[in-house]
Design a protein around this motif. Structure first.
Motif, PDB file in Angstrom:
ATOM      1  N   VAL A  28       0.534  -0.994  -0.291  1.00  0.00           N
ATOM      2  CA  VAL A  28      -0.270   0.052  -0.028  1.00  0.00           C
ATOM      3  C   VAL A  28       1.039   1.769   0.207  1.00  0.00           C
ATOM      4  N   ALA A  29       1.868   1.060   1.207  1.00  0.00           N
ATOM      5  CA  ALA A  29       2.680   2.035   0.883  1.00  0.00           C
ATOM      6  C   ALA A  29       3.235   2.695  -0.717  1.00  0.00           C
ATOM      7  N   LEU A  30       4.098   1.768  -1.425  1.00  0.00           N
ATOM      8  CA  LEU A  30       4.234   1.892  -2.673  1.00  0.00           C
ATOM      9  C   LEU A  30       3.230   2.425  -3.549  1.00  0.00           C
ATOM     10  N   GLU A  31       2.175   2.036  -3.535  1.00  0.00           N
ATOM     11  CA  GLU A  31       1.042   1.758  -4.147  1.00  0.00           C
ATOM     12  C   GLU A  31       0.965   3.365  -4.019  1.00  0.00           C
ATOM     13  N   ASP A  32       0.739   4.586  -2.722  1.00  0.00           N
ATOM     14  CA  ASP A  32       0.543   5.652  -2.377  1.00  0.00           C
ATOM     15  C   ASP A  32       2.028   6.397  -3.222  1.00  0.00           C
ATOM     16  N   GLY A  33       3.165   5.775  -3.378  1.00  0.00           N
ATOM     17  CA  GLY A  33       4.003   6.446  -3.948  1.00  0.00           C
ATOM     18  C   GLY A  33       5.816   6.388  -3.372  1.00  0.00           C
ATOM     19  N   ALA A  34       5.576   5.376  -2.112  1.00  0.00           N
ATOM     20  CA  ALA A  34       7.001   5.599  -0.964  1.00  0.00           C
ATOM     21  C   ALA A  34       7.443   4.942  -2.442  1.00  0.00           C
ATOM     22  N   PRO A  35       9.158   5.904  -2.376  1.00  0.00           N
ATOM     23  CA  PRO A  35      10.270   5.760  -3.171  1.00  0.00           C
ATOM     24  C   PRO A  35      11.116   4.758  -2.654  1.00  0.00           C
ATOM     25  N   GLY A  36      10.669   3.351  -1.744  1.00  0.00           N
ATOM     26  CA  GLY A  36      11.245   2.360  -1.513  1.00  0.00           C
ATOM     27  C   GLY A  36      11.329   1.870  -0.330  1.00  0.00           C
ATOM     28  N   ILE A  37      11.401   1.136   0.571  1.00  0.00           N
ATOM     29  CA  ILE A  37      11.013  -0.093   0.833  1.00  0.00           C
ATOM     30  C   ILE A  37      12.324  -0.562   2.667  1.00  0.00           C
ATOM     31  N   HIS A  38      12.425  -0.010   3.877  1.00  0.00           N
ATOM     32  CA  HIS A  38      13.280  -0.350   4.521  1.00  0.00           C
ATOM     33  C   HIS A  38      12.809  -1.475   5.249  1.00  0.00           C
ATOM     34  N   LEU A  39      13.557  -2.599   5.042  1.00  0.00           N
ATOM     35  CA  LEU A  39      13.201  -3.403   6.390  1.00  0.00           C
ATOM     36  C   LEU A  39      14.023  -3.728   7.324  1.00  0.00           C
ATOM     37  N   TYR A  40      13.640  -3.951   8.541  1.00  0.00           N
ATOM     38  CA  TYR A  40      14.133  -3.884   9.820  1.00  0.00           C
ATOM     39  C   TYR A  40      13.871  -5.552   9.531  1.00  0.00           C
ATOM     40  N   THR A  41      15.739  -6.064   9.993  1.00  0.00           N
ATOM     41  CA  THR A  41      15.334  -7.970  10.207  1.00  0.00           C
ATOM     42  C   THR A  41      15.767  -8.294  11.327  1.00  0.00           C
ATOM     43  N   PHE A  42      16.146  -7.598  12.300  1.00  0.00           N
ATOM     44  CA  PHE A  42      16.383  -7.984  13.751  1.00  0.00           C
ATOM     45  C   PHE A  42      17.730  -9.515  13.090  1.00  0.00           C
ATOM     46  N   ASN A  43      18.330  -9.017  12.067  1.00  0.00           N
ATOM     47  CA  ASN A  43      19.346  -9.648  11.871  1.00  0.00           C
ATOM     48  C   ASN A  43      19.022 -11.076  11.326  1.00  0.00           C
ATOM     49  N   GLU A  44      17.192 -11.245  10.936  1.00  0.00           N
ATOM     50  CA  GLU A  44      17.326 -12.881  10.828  1.00  0.00           C
ATOM     51  C   GLU A  44      16.871 -12.368   8.756  1.00  0.00           C
ATOM     52  N   HIS A  45      16.615 -13.081   7.990  1.00  0.00           N
ATOM     53  CA  HIS A  45      16.954 -12.911   6.604  1.00  0.00           C
ATOM     54  C   HIS A  45      15.340 -14.198   6.569  1.00  0.00           C
ATOM     55  N   ALA A  46      15.658 -14.521   6.720  1.00  0.00           N
ATOM     56  CA  ALA A  46      13.979 -15.857   6.729  1.00  0.00           C
ATOM     57  C   ALA A  46      12.557 -14.438   5.989  1.00  0.00           C
ATOM     58  N   ALA A  47      11.898 -13.933   6.846  1.00  0.00           N
ATOM     59  CA  ALA A  47      11.562 -13.451   7.102  1.00  0.00           C
ATOM     60  C   ALA A  47      11.066 -12.358   6.045  1.00  0.00           C
ATOM     61  N   ALA A  48      12.395 -11.444   6.163  1.00  0.00           N
ATOM     62  CA  ALA A  48      12.771 -10.875   5.489  1.00  0.00           C
ATOM     63  C   ALA A  48      12.661 -10.654   3.851  1.00  0.00           C
ATOM     64  N   LEU A  49      13.462 -11.715   3.308  1.00  0.00           N
ATOM     65  CA  LEU A  49      13.536 -12.368   2.253  1.00  0.00           C
ATOM     66  C   LEU A  49      11.965 -12.504   1.712  1.00  0.00           C
ATOM     67  N   ASP A  50      11.393 -13.226   2.436  1.00  0.00           N
ATOM     68  CA  ASP A  50       9.455 -14.183   2.292  1.00  0.00           C
ATOM     69  C   ASP A  50       9.019 -12.841   1.993  1.00  0.00           C
ATOM     70  N   VAL A  51       9.145 -11.934   2.394  1.00  0.00           N
ATOM     71  CA  VAL A  51       9.131 -10.509   2.789  1.00  0.00           C
ATOM     72  C   VAL A  51       8.619 -10.194   0.916  1.00  0.00           C
ATOM     73  N   LEU A  52       9.730 -10.099   0.537  1.00  0.00           N
ATOM     74  CA  LEU A  52      11.018  -9.154  -0.728  1.00  0.00           C
ATOM     75  C   LEU A  52      10.199 -10.356  -2.000  1.00  0.00           C
TER      76      LEU A  52
END
Length: 305
Positions: free
Chosen positions: A264-288
């Motif tokens: 929704v943020a991207l559809e509203d014109g967000a210039p990108g996405i910043h992912l807070y990872t908690f130093n874990e990659h699995a869920a961040a990659l799932d989101v991506l």
């Protein structure tokens, strides 16, 4: 012909606390590196409590990876001289991005009233100006380039602020001091980001505002997020996570909710996405993966000219 514009992608990491955590972090770094983010931010504790560990991580990122680090720098509890020395050290070490933050008050009682001592850099806008002053003295080293300076923004009211309008005035002051972009703290409702951008543009803020999101894959993480942002837990999401019958189902629910915020943020014109990872990659990659974020083609310099 102008080049196509792609949404920015970035991640936040924090320095490891021990050797085991360092090994896990570097597994995460290598997994995230292949997604070719525009930058990775490196945070540290209140008043720079683990600053040397953060600087060691920044050095490794610069020398052992293709990643571009964005160094967090907080001003509360530090003297102007100390901050100047740190900025000089960062620039001298090859860092070309700094996230200028006020930061949390230290727990050791150095600033019991929550204010930095007189003469210190008390707020993020003053820290931005200090960074620009140091940068101005390093033009030859920067080869006529410049340091990219980011700041924090709040999609919901800052816990210490009287109003969201005041938050926007603070954001405007940061931009006037020389900030290039802002990254939001976490938020739970898609309308929160749109509301921030609307208020900021109306007040005269023109710099890009990047939404910061974190995979909300557990009630423990949801509680942590709400505490960091100073906002109430999203009860509907909490109930869905609590009602999940397995860790896998809980992860699917959390990833889907995070993807919805980002989409929704991207559809509203967000210039990108910043992912807070908690130093874990699995869920961040799932989101991506679920976002299917369009990335620029991997090509050599000659091909991109």
């Amino acid at each position: 012909m102008s080049s196509p514009s792609y949404p920015a992608l970035s991640y936040e990491l924090y320095p490891p606390r021990n050797a085991e955590a360092e090994e896990s972090l570097w597994t995460t770094i290598r997994r995230l590196e292949v997604t070719r983010p525009d930058f990775v931010s490196v945070t540290y504790g209140a008043a720079g409590s683990n600053r040397e560990t953060a600087i060691a991580l920044l050095r490794r990122l610069l020398t052992e990876t293709t990643l571009k680090p964005l160094a967090h720098l907080t001003c509360i509890g530090s003297s102007r001289a100390d901050l100047t020395a740190i900025v000089e050290r960062l620039i001298g070490g090859g860092v070309r991005g700094i996230l200028a933050l006020r930061g949390d008050a230290p727990d050791d009682g150095d600033a019991p009233d929550g204010h930095a001592p007189e003469g210190d850099v008390a707020h993020a806008d003053a820290l931005v100006r200090l960074i620009r002053e140091v940068e101005g003295q390093r033009t030859a080293q920067l080869a006529a380039g410049r340091v990219s300076v980011g700041v924090a923004a709040y999609a919901t009211r800052h816990p210490a602020s009287p109003s969201m309008e005041q938050d926007v005035e603070v954001l405007l002051a940061k931009e006037a001091a020389g900030a290039d972009f802002a990254i939001t703290q976490v938020f739970f409702r898609p309308s929160d980001y749109a509301g921030l951008v609307r208020r900021a543009r109306r007040a005269g803020v023109t710099m890009p505002i990047i939404p910061g999101v974190m995979p909300m894959t557990s009630t423990r993480r949801l509680k942590k997020l709400s505490g960091l942002a100073g906002i109430d837990v999203d009860q509907g999401l909490w109930d869905r996570l609590e009602g999940a019958r397995s860790d896998e189902e809980r992860r699917r629910i959390g990833v889907a909710a995070t993807v919805e915020l980002a989409r929704v943020a991207l559809e509203d014109g967000a210039p990108g996405i910043h992912l807070y990872t908690f130093n874990e990659h699995a869920a961040a990659l799932d989101v991506l993966d679920a976002l299917d974020l369009e990335r620029p083609p991997q090509a050599g310099l000659a091909a991109s000219l």
